[in-house]
Every structure is written in structure tokens, then in C-alpha cells.
Write an enzyme that holds these catalytic residues in place. Structure first.
Site, PDB file in Angstrom:
ATOM      1  CD  GLU A  37       6.045   3.292  11.870  1.00 26.33           C
ATOM      2  OE1 GLU A  37       4.849   3.718  11.484  1.00 26.33           O
ATOM      3  OE2 GLU A  37       6.473   4.679  11.465  1.00 26.33           O
ATOM      4  CG  ASN A  65       3.190   5.529   8.693  1.00 22.15           C
ATOM      5  OD1 ASN A  65       3.372   5.908   9.744  1.00 22.15           O
ATOM      6  ND2 ASN A  65       3.617   5.533   8.130  1.00 22.15           N
ATOM      7  CG  HIS A  66       5.622   1.643   8.335  1.00 20.60           C
ATOM      8  ND1 HIS A  66       5.428   1.242   6.962  1.00 20.60           N
ATOM      9  CD2 HIS A  66       6.806   3.207   8.443  1.00 20.60           C
ATOM     10  CE1 HIS A  66       6.699   2.485   6.203  1.00 20.60           C
ATOM     11  NE2 HIS A  66       6.683   2.750   7.531  1.00 20.60           N
TER      12      HIS A  66
END
Ligand code: FE2
Ligand code: FE2
Ligand code: FE2
Ligand code: FE2
Ligand code: FE2
Ligand code: FE2
Ligand code: FE2
Ligand code: FE2
Lengths: 252, 252, 252, 252
Positions: A37, A65-66
Site C-alpha cells: 500500500e 487504507n492507502h
């Protein structure tokens, strides 16, 4: 089956140490999975960083989340062995699990994201229940990409005895708690980052520190020093987890 | 000077393992400090748990965000070597630092609390600057009680070269990153909990898990199984940090 | 003294309705203050949007958490009557208060930012105490730029009887609670946004809604429809607040 | 059909003003709904407060994040017209919607809870879609119990044209934005609290303020002064919303 899971590969130092070291040890593992990520300069995964990981010997790249920081990820999610969190809403591009085969055995890999101190996705507990009711494999490895230690451990105990291993990611700090849970599942709260440890979770000290000191937004820049390779090694046999432990290597 | 810092002592299992093990190794250390914010059944520090820690050989007890959970702490903060976070507002009962002496050398111990994903206290960076400008000692040990790995590392790099060591607490999970920072300060993101690891950060699995599954409040109960003693050992010499490493012992 | 405080001016629709309407009513007020943190297309304040506000009759422009979104703000903070939150750390460019004079009387304007569900700045309570001990004026108007209603009301009661008025901003929704507090201070939880109300807090419905539906980042675009002018009118006399009430006007 | 929705009834002052005023106006409305999550001394709903609301003329009581603060709510949810948020996980006691009939017409009432700055429940958007696909009525009224104005407005626009009205609760501050959305749905961001406004969101000023000033936990006590009755009045006809507006009354 021997599996190596490489923690959040951070920017150039992370890619470099994976390229440098993984080929030397690749043949000791049946499968290698890496969290990518932060591979594209700290922000998401692009074609180039994906290619570097794969050429070094990674079989499957997970996100977090990235995931959506770099737009090339949409193309990668469509065509390549790349996995985003399973508990995004239905209709989200890509997929949250992948089946890998090695030596006649299968491994189901799944990623879920936590919700404590993070964005409100779907319930990772019930989302995993639904997947596990549907997909079967000789081994199941769940990556929990989450901030709070309590949520990671809650998911691990929830899955204890039902999956082979639960590995945490996202905090960029490896934990010293690799263990077997009471019902047999292997667990570690965080695999840790693969990148420069003389940094603030992989970010350049000066600019990242300025955020805390000024309370004002600062540009993000990845740190550039000597990198450490941080992974977790899983030995799986007879349908069960046999051992879990950190694998660490540092650039000379 | 050899210093042992014992991570968040959690409820009866934590107190028990400290009583059981610390006396056996006490004479190897000049100073022993323990985080006691969860000693009283997981919620704060009471007279009884304080007494148990002291009788086992702890010289100084620190607190954290659970500092105020048990009202007896107010009396302890007034009379005993007990430290709450320094960055509470002026007028807060108790104190945020303590000076310890051993073998003709002095150690200044300070605790600060982080603010990311936590309550909004005073700026820990500037609060530390003010203290360090005023108090001097041969060695300075800073405990960062914080949730986010980025904030802990930001504080550590901010203090690098100015204090002897920075140790994190609060997540209840020990980290595998004990290291020397570029300018010489010793650092570890989290010392880890001293308590039952077959748990959710020391809480009973069943009730803690129910919070995540139901979204409704559940009673807190500490887990009761076999405990692990998790500490960090610091060797300090000639005004500098010489080594840092985890010290772990498990109940038979 | 009659003062008009215009709530967060949002993008082009906000600037347009201020330009269209404020000149018509400007002579009814001694002083006009506007929150301009969203004037530059929703993100900060630039030279152009500042100029438009001033030419329409605004005497002073305040900011908020979006203060630093546009880099031209640094120049404006240096040269113009522009105010950022007072409780940023020492050394922050610009200033957190401004003195205005009208008809032989003075008004001290201060902005503070809340910390609940927001970034961890300095304590707004003690920061205000320090300023009020030092700066005197016939009237004091405090803008509380904050998310949580509890924190806004806590600040208002803390200041009750010590300042003339406390006005909240940031939520972009006007509140129906303009009142006089027990010790005389005038108060309203939020002045509301000046911009397009057929929107999601001034953002385009389609793209903003997509954030909630997908859990993935989406481009921010300001909504473009008919705008509403939302302000709060304060009448101040003899060193006290006489009345407070919303002033609303909508584009034809 | 005329519907009165009474905002968060807070503790004794809230119950008192409902008992005092609602009977006088009850016959002007076909249906009366009240949020009762704070009726039992600020913490949940108990048998006594439920009874008081019902005897004053309330047909249906809704809850919120404080739903589970008083254990008697479990019995009420089983037997009485009491509604908790729909987006709790399956298996949660009670129900998230209720059908009311008046004058030959039906109203479907639903409550959902937001997730921004709140606990991670199920997705309120998709949860509502599922309910609306299944349950039909002449009118649909959705209560959005949420903190962030953006999330409330996002839900309102998502439902615009599909439900009759969307009313927000939870912040305890009434908003001045009652409006008709582009596709016809009536909307107000927050109905406001029914209770004592010389308070911090209904809590006693002294103790609530102490939380902010000390950063340490403080006992919760409800404020005890003169109360305001804050409700929203909806006129619904021919399957559509005709008008929306605040209804306010203050104790003499
Ligand atoms: Fe992450
Ligand atoms: Fe990461
Ligand atoms: Fe803690
Ligand atoms: Fe703790
Ligand atoms: Fe703002
Ligand atoms: Fe704003
Ligand atoms: Fe609520
Ligand atoms: Fe409430």
C-alpha cells in the site's frame, strides 16, 4: 507449506531492500505475499512498484487504507494478483481475497481493514464469516490492516481455530508477540514495515515532525536511509499452522 | 546504571507475575520502574496494587490515560513515587516527573501522553522542552504513553540526542524495534503489557469481543490466564545509553 | 455598535452572494467580519477571494482548520486584517486576534479552534485567559471554530460575563439557539455557511455523497447553485451585548 | 397528517416540559414521536421516563447512541413502541423502525445512526436501501442520529425524493435550516434538545466544563434550570411533505 509475508513495503528504500534480498531467500518459501500500500513513494501502488515486487519474487500484493492513493491501482486490481480489503462495500473495484496454490496445497488469503480510528467500512467480523462460509482452502491467512491493537486481537480470537493465521499490518512497527492462540491460530499484531527505520513510520523525520510541531499540513516525503526487510514466516503443515516468527534483514 | 522498565501491569495476572518474578532478578538492576495504570483490575492504581508493585521491588510507578480510574490514586500521587503524564494542565494533582538516584548517578524519569486518537492534553513536545530546560540529571528516560506509532516516533526523534531513552507504552503489545536513533537516544515503540496474553489487550476475550460484535457497551473484565512479564532493559553508562532490549518471562 | 459576522463563505456561490448583498446593507453596520476559510473554491483563502470580500465591505477575515489550504494565505496573514486561530503554537505565522475601531469604540476579535474531533492544538480555554488578561477593549467577540456542540458551549460558559459574544463556526449549518447566557454573554452555536445550501455542507452532492457510499477518496468540488447569505447580527452598547440574531438573505 | 417530532428529551427538565406542554397541543397533531435516549437522567430510557413521555401524548420513542445506558431499555424494546437505530448488527434486541397509523394513513418511522466521529455500525445508506425496498407506507420519516453535519446531509440527499422527511438529532442544538431538498424531501439537520439550554448540551455547566479544563473524568450531572421544548412540525399530505418548521416553547 512455507509462506513469507512481507510487511508494508515503504517507498524506494522498501522496494530496494525487497529487490536486494528476496531473490536470495525466495526458494526457501512456497509463497511470498507483500503489503504494497505504500510502495509508490509511500502513497499507494503503481505499475512500476508492483512490477518490482513481482520481479523480486512476490506472488501476491495486498493493499490497505492507502489502496486508492495512486490511480494505476485500478488497472492492477483488474488484471493482477492484487488484493484490497474485503470489507469495502459491494461494487468496489478489485477483490478482497485470492487463492494461491503451491505443491498441491491451497492457501486462501484475505485482507480486512479495521474500523477503530479508521474509516467506517463494513463489519470485518461478519464479512469474514460470509467469506469463510463460502471459500475453502487447505490454509487460510487473514491480514488485518488496522490501527488499534484491541481490534486486531479481537479479530484474531474471533477467527481462532477457524483460520490458519492472522497477521496485522498498518502501524509500520513490528510487534514481538508472534504466538499461537488457544485454539491453534497463529497470530502477530503487526508484521512491521519494510523500509527505512530511521524515520517516522517511513516518512522523512524533518517534514513529518513538522506536522506535530506546527499543527499545519506539511508535504509528505518518504525517508531515504538504509532499509530493513521485515517479514513474518509461517510454516503450515497438515492443514495447520506449525510455527510463526519474524524474519528480519537489514541492508549492509 | 541498569534500569528495568516494566510495561503496563494488567490486573491480577500482571501483579502476580511481577510478584513472582521481579524479586528473583531485582538485584541485577539499579532501578525498576513500572507502568501501573491498569494494575487495579485493569482500571487505574489503588493502594493495594501500588503496595504489591513496591514490595516486589518497583521503585517508581507511572500511570497513563487510566490514571484517574481509581480514586485512591489521588492519595498515592500526593505521597508516593507515582507519576502521571506531565502534559496535563497546570494544577493537575501529582507530578509528571521524578528523580531517582542509584550508585551516585541520577535518572530523571518523565511521562508524557500522546494526543493522536487520545484526549487533547497540552503539547507534549513543548512541555518536554520546558522540563528539560529546567531539570538536569545524568540520564533522562521519557515514557511516551500514546496510541499512534507516528506520534511516538516523532517524539523520539524530537528528543534524539537530548535524552537517554524514549520508551512507549499504552498499546499493550511489545514491539520488535528496540534501537538506537541516529543521535544516540535509545528507543522502543512499546514495551508491551505485563499480564495475560491470551486476551484482548489484557481484557477477557468473551466480553471484549462482544463489544466489537454487538456495538453495545459490555462490562470490562480482565483476562485471568497465565501471565507474561514484559519489560525493557536499559544499560546506561557514562551519561549515555549503551543498550536496549526486551526482557520477557512467562509463568510456568 | 452594530456588528455583522458572516459565516463560512463557501467558494464562488459564497463570494457571489456576499458581493451581491453586503453592499446593500453595509451601512447598517459599524463592523463586518467574515469567516473566509473556504472562500478559495472551498479550500482556504487566496488573494482573489480576500479581495472580493474586502471590496464587498468586510473589515476583517477569519480562518479556521482550512486556513493553510491555499499558500497565498501566508502573505495575507502578514499584511492584511486576516486572523487564524489563536491556539496554534507560538511561532505560527499570522495572529489570532485583531482590534477594530468604530465610532470611538473598540472591538477585540479573537478566534480559537476546538480540539474535540479536530486536531490537537493548544488548550483554547487557557489561551483565551492569557489573551484576555493582556488585551482590553470595549467589546470582545470570540469566534469558536469547532465541531462538537459540547466544546462550543463549554467555551461559551467559561467566557460568560467576561466577553461580549461567542459565535461558533465550522459545521456550515446555522443553529437556532442565539441566546444570552446567564452572566450576559451573547451566544450562538453556529452562524452557518454563506453559500449553496442545496449541497453537502457546500460541497457538490454527487462527489461528496460518493465518499460515503464508496469509502474511497473522491475529488472535492464546491456546489454551484443559488446561495444563501448567513450571518449573525450583534448589537452592542454601553460595553455590553444588547441583542443577537441571525441575518439571512437568499439569492433571487 | 400532522406529525410532531420532539428532539432529545434530556433528564428531568426535559420530561417536565414535555408533561407540561405537550398535552395542551397534542390534539393539533396526528402523531407525536420523541427521542428519548437521554430521558433517564441523561443516560438512556427507563420505565419511568418512558411512561412519562407516553402519558404526555408521545406515540413512539426513539433512542440513539445512549440507547443502552439504562438496562430497563431491553424490556421496553421488547414490548413497547420504542425504536433503536436500524443499523446495529443483526441480532440486536429491539427494532429500528415502526409503522404508525393515523386517519387511515400510515407513516413508516426509521432511525439510523451516523458513523463519522461515532461508533462503527453498519452502513446506514445500504441499511436504509434494504428497508425501503421492503417496507412501504404513505409517508416515511427517517431520523438520522449523527454528529457530523456532512453525514446528515449526505444521507438526506441520498434519500431525497424517496422518503418524506429526514430529521437529524444528537447534537442537542436545533438548526435553522429546515428546508425542502431539490427532489421534495423535507430536511432539518438537528431538531435540538428538549431540556435546559442554560447548560452544556443539557449537562450541568460546572461539572461538564471541568472535563474540558482538567482533562480528567468528571461525574455527569444533568442541568436543572428552566426548560425549552424543541420539536419539529411536519405537515404531510397526498403522500408528500408540505411543510417543515421548528416548534419551540419555553417554561414560564
Ligand atoms: Fe495503512
Ligand atoms: Fe502502510
Ligand atoms: Fe493507556
Ligand atoms: Fe495500559
Ligand atoms: Fe472549518
Ligand atoms: Fe468552513
Ligand atoms: Fe446521541
Ligand atoms: Fe442525545
Amino acid at each position: 507449506m512455507r509462506v513469507l509475508f512481507i510487511g508494508d513495503v515503504m517507498a524506494e528504500p522498501g522496494l530496494r531492500v525487497v529487490s536486494l534480498h528476496l531473490p536470495d531467500i525466495r526458494d526457501q518459501y512456497d509463497l511470498v505475499i507483500a503489503n504494497g500500500e505504500n510502495a509508490a513513494k509511500g502513497k499507494g501502488l503503481d505499475r512500476r512498484s508492483y512490477r518490482i515486487l513481482r520481479e523480486a519474487g512476490v506472488d501476491l500484493v495486498s493493499l490497505g487504507n492507502h489502496a486508492w492513493d495512486h490511480k494505476e491501482v485500478y488497472e492492477l486490481l483488474e488484471r493482477e494478483p492484487v488484493v484490497r480489503a474485503l470489507n469495502y462495500p459491494p461494487g468496489t473495484p478489485g477483490r478482497g481475497w485470492w487463492r494461491l496454490d503451491a505443491g498441491g496445497e491451497s492457501l486462501l488469503f484475505v485482507q480486512v481493514m479495521g474500523r477503530v480510528f479508521m474509516d467506517p467500512l463494513d463489519d470485518p467480523f461478519r464479512t469474514l464469516d460470509a467469506l469463510l462460509a463460502q471459500e475453502k482452502a487447505d490454509y487460510v491467512l487473514v491480514e488485518v490492516h488496522a490501527e488499534a491493537t484491541s481490534e486486531k486481537m479481537a479479530l484474531a480470537h474471533y477467527l481462532d481455530g477457524r483460520v490458519t493465521a492472522v497477521l496485522g499490518t498498518h502501524t509500520h512497527v513490528p510487534t514481538l508477540d508472534a504466538m499461537r492462540l488457544p485454539k491453534g491460530t497463529l497470530y502477530q499484531t503487526d508484521v512491521g514495515m519494510t523500509g527505512t527505520y530511521a524515520s517516522i513510520i517511513g516518512g522523512e523525520v524533518e517534514t513529518f515532525l513538522a506536522r506535530f510541531l506546527t499543527g499545519r499540513p506539511q508535504p509528505f516525503r518518504a525517508a531515504q536511509g538504509r532499509a530493513r526487510f521485515h517479514a513474518t514466516e509461517l510454516v503450515l503443515e497438515g492443514g495447520k499452522g506449525v510455527s510463526i516468527g519474524p524474519y528480519v534483514w537489514e541492508e549492509p
